[in-house]
Design an enzyme around this catalytic site. Structure first.
Site, mmCIF file in Angstrom:
data_model
loop_
_atom_site.group_PDB
_atom_site.id
_atom_site.type_symbol
_atom_site.label_atom_id
_atom_site.label_comp_id
_atom_site.label_asym_id
_atom_site.label_seq_id
_atom_site.Cartn_x
_atom_site.Cartn_y
_atom_site.Cartn_z
ATOM 1 N N PHE A 227 4.319 -9.014 12.000
ATOM 2 C CA PHE A 227 5.068 -10.253 12.174
ATOM 3 C C PHE A 227 6.544 -10.038 11.915
ATOM 4 O O PHE A 227 7.317 -10.939 11.982
ATOM 5 C CB PHE A 227 4.521 -11.347 11.248
ATOM 6 C CG PHE A 227 3.040 -11.515 11.380
ATOM 7 C CD1 PHE A 227 2.448 -11.491 12.643
ATOM 8 C CD2 PHE A 227 2.238 -11.671 10.282
ATOM 9 C CE1 PHE A 227 1.079 -11.624 12.775
ATOM 10 C CE2 PHE A 227 0.861 -11.822 10.410
ATOM 11 C CZ PHE A 227 0.290 -11.791 11.655
ATOM 12 N N TRP B 142 5.953 -18.259 14.726
ATOM 13 C CA TRP B 142 6.644 -17.263 13.905
ATOM 14 C C TRP B 142 5.741 -16.063 13.640
ATOM 15 O O TRP B 142 6.193 -14.923 13.590
ATOM 16 C CB TRP B 142 7.079 -17.902 12.577
ATOM 17 C CG TRP B 142 7.753 -16.959 11.632
ATOM 18 C CD1 TRP B 142 9.077 -16.664 11.567
ATOM 19 C CD2 TRP B 142 7.135 -16.174 10.602
ATOM 20 N NE1 TRP B 142 9.319 -15.752 10.570
ATOM 21 C CE2 TRP B 142 8.139 -15.436 9.962
ATOM 22 C CE3 TRP B 142 5.806 -16.038 10.161
ATOM 23 C CZ2 TRP B 142 7.882 -14.568 8.906
ATOM 24 C CZ3 TRP B 142 5.549 -15.172 9.118
ATOM 25 C CH2 TRP B 142 6.584 -14.452 8.507
ATOM 26 N N HIS B 143 4.439 -16.343 13.485
ATOM 27 C CA HIS B 143 3.522 -15.252 13.167
ATOM 28 C C HIS B 143 3.320 -14.308 14.349
ATOM 29 O O HIS B 143 2.970 -13.142 14.141
ATOM 30 C CB HIS B 143 2.173 -15.808 12.710
ATOM 31 C CG HIS B 143 2.182 -16.258 11.279
ATOM 32 N ND1 HIS B 143 2.649 -17.488 10.895
ATOM 33 C CD2 HIS B 143 1.807 -15.623 10.130
ATOM 34 C CE1 HIS B 143 2.544 -17.605 9.576
ATOM 35 N NE2 HIS B 143 2.043 -16.494 9.082
ATOM 36 N N GLY B 144 3.484 -14.777 15.551
ATOM 37 C CA GLY B 144 3.305 -13.864 16.670
ATOM 38 C C GLY B 144 3.456 -14.559 18.007
ATOM 39 O O GLY B 144 3.227 -15.760 18.137
#
Length: 484
Positions: free
Chosen positions: A484, A325-327
């Site tokens: 993000f 989800w962060h990247g």
């Protein structure tokens, strides 16, 4: 547009407050002012990609009605499945397409001698991860019968696009804010509280995070063969403080803005760096995200009610997705799996031993684990991360002639390092509790109204003035979590 920019502080926010309180006498008109302001705020930086957010809002408005209607006569599993698939697909298209295609080209097409697929660089709209999670939580709350769908498109649009939380959270559940969309008030005390909270966040971002970002960025940019162990640790400590004050500063500003407009957002940080385990760390860091994953993924997977092996698997899976989800990068995937591993490990005898160990030991263990984790979070590639960790461990042949600690430690950085370390501990809440206890035993004007006046008339304006001076000197840099 970012909160710590001159355009936001001196033009956008005063104008929106003026329109909200002077030109809009009813709550309906005030909601309309906030909705238009939120779209202007987003379009300022994202331009045409505002259309993507608008499509997501309209689609989820109808999905919500569809899921609710279907639930009256069936389980609505098909409807909720399709609705969530739409949101995930939107996220995959804009956030993960390049990552997927690049890896297919590298690991499948190249070994087989196939022609690589070229799709060009896909722009990542700011905040897409956050507003997608807002939409999914809205749909899931309807599916679970925890809230009815909102039949007002403008109100649902305001929930998803509300500019204080639009691009970097906190991730607000619809059920927690639904009543506030139709009924809220702002007192002068609450408005003042909002200003103090916003200025505190601005100071954390501009005065501490931005200053420490300079040595952190330079050190993480040093070629691996020139990186010495002391410089590597300095860079890592600077980055750990930068990301905490950057993101918690943004959350403070978002919560402060919410108070100014009569909303109440959940707290997103609770001094995570004092944690005594990784379990505790995730109860204190980015709380709105970790509770989102807990409620909408971990518990549906079985939570703690499964076998020990299945619980560990669920934890690793959840944190794999949390990292992703962060990247769209292998570094974020490894970072998520790394945290999932330690969460699983702490469910074993090691966790019980840790809970009973002498207090400095679990603190040292937790600090070491999350610091090493930040290397994966900050590094540009896995090779870079591993080389950096080798330097941290002393496995480096760098002489220190090119780069040494003295090059990065000027008085300003030293002061902010000290302030950052002290500020990451709950010193202010401790002093506040101490004052309250003393006032209960012996009322004192100096300790009561005197301290409040000092904060309101001196500390807050001083932080605001210093932050504005820092912004004017050009030390602004974007928030880390915007990517993000």
């Amino acid at each position: 547009m970012v909160f710590s920019s001159a355009s936001f502080l001196f033009y956008f926010l005063p104008l929106v407050l003026l329109l909200y309180y002077v030109a809009a006498p009813t709550l309906g008109l005030r909601n309309l002012v906030l909705l238009l302001a939120s779209f202007v705020f987003y379009a300022w930086g994202e331009g045409i990609y505002t259309v993507v957010m608008a499509i997501s809002i309209i689609a989820n408005y109808f999905f919500g009605l569809w899921v609710h209607k279907a639930h009256l006569r069936s389980s609505a599993k098909l409807q909720i499945g399709l609705a969530i698939a739409f949101n995930i697909t939107l996220l995959v298209i804009f956030k993960y397409c390049n990552f997927i295609v690049d890896n297919l080209n590298l690991y499948v097409a190249a070994p087989l001698g196939l022609r690589p697929v070229e799709i060009g660089k896909i722009h990542l709209p700011i905040g897409v991860s956050f507003y997608t999670f807002h939409c999914i939580s809205y749909l899931m709350d309807i599916y679970r019968g925890q809230t009815p769908p909102n039949r007002s498109l403008p109100q649902l649009s305001l929930y998803i696009s509300l500019f204080p939380q639009l691009v970097a959270g906190p991730i607000i559940r619809y059920k927690d804010i639904a009543d506030q969309l139709t009924r809220r008030t702002v007192t002068s005390e609450r408005f003042a509280l909002g200003i103090n909270r916003f200025v505190t966040g601005l100071g954390k971002k501009v005065l501490i995070a931005n200053v420490l970002a300079l040595p952190a960025d330079k050190i993480f940019g040093i070629p691996s063969d020139q990186l010495t162990t002391p410089v590597a640790w300095l860079g890592l400590i600077c980055y750990a403080l930068q990301i905490y004050f950057d993101f918690s500063g943004y959350s403070d500003m978002a919560i402060g803005l919410a108070h100014m407009f009569g909303f109440k957002f959940m707290e997103n940080f609770n001094y995570p760096y004092i944690s005594r385990s990784i379990r505790e760390f995730w109860r204190r860091w980015h709380i709105s995200l970790s509770t989102w994953y807990r409620d909408y993924l971990y518990i549906p997977l079985g939570g703690n009610r499964c076998s020990e092996a299945r619980v560990t698997f669920n934890l690793v899976l959840v944190f794999f997705l949390c990292g992703l989800w962060h990247g769209a990068s292998w570094c974020f995937v490894v970072w998520g799996l790394y945290h999932g591993f330690f969460l699983g490990l702490e469910r074993s005898r090691f966790g019980k031993w840790l809970d009973g160990a002498w207090r400095p030991i679990p603190h040292a263990y937790t600090i070491l684990v999350f610091l090493i984790g930040w290397v994966f979070f900050r590094a540009t590639s896995l090779e870079h991360a591993m080389a950096y960790i080798k330097a941290l461990a002393g496995f480096t042949e760098a002489s220190g002639r090119e780069w040494h600690v003295g090059l990065f430690l000027n008085p300003k950085v030293l002061i902010m390092l000290c302030l950052g370390i002290v500020g990451s501990m709950p010193l202010i809440p401790w002093l506040r509790d101490l004052r309250r206890h003393r006032l209960e035993r012996a009322p004192s004007v100096a300790l009561g109204a005197g301290v409040d006046a000092l904060v309101g008339l001196v500390a807050t304006p001083a932080i605001l003035l210093l932050s504005c001076m820092a912004l004017a000197s050009g030390t602004h840099n974007p928030f880390i979590y915007f990517q993000f």
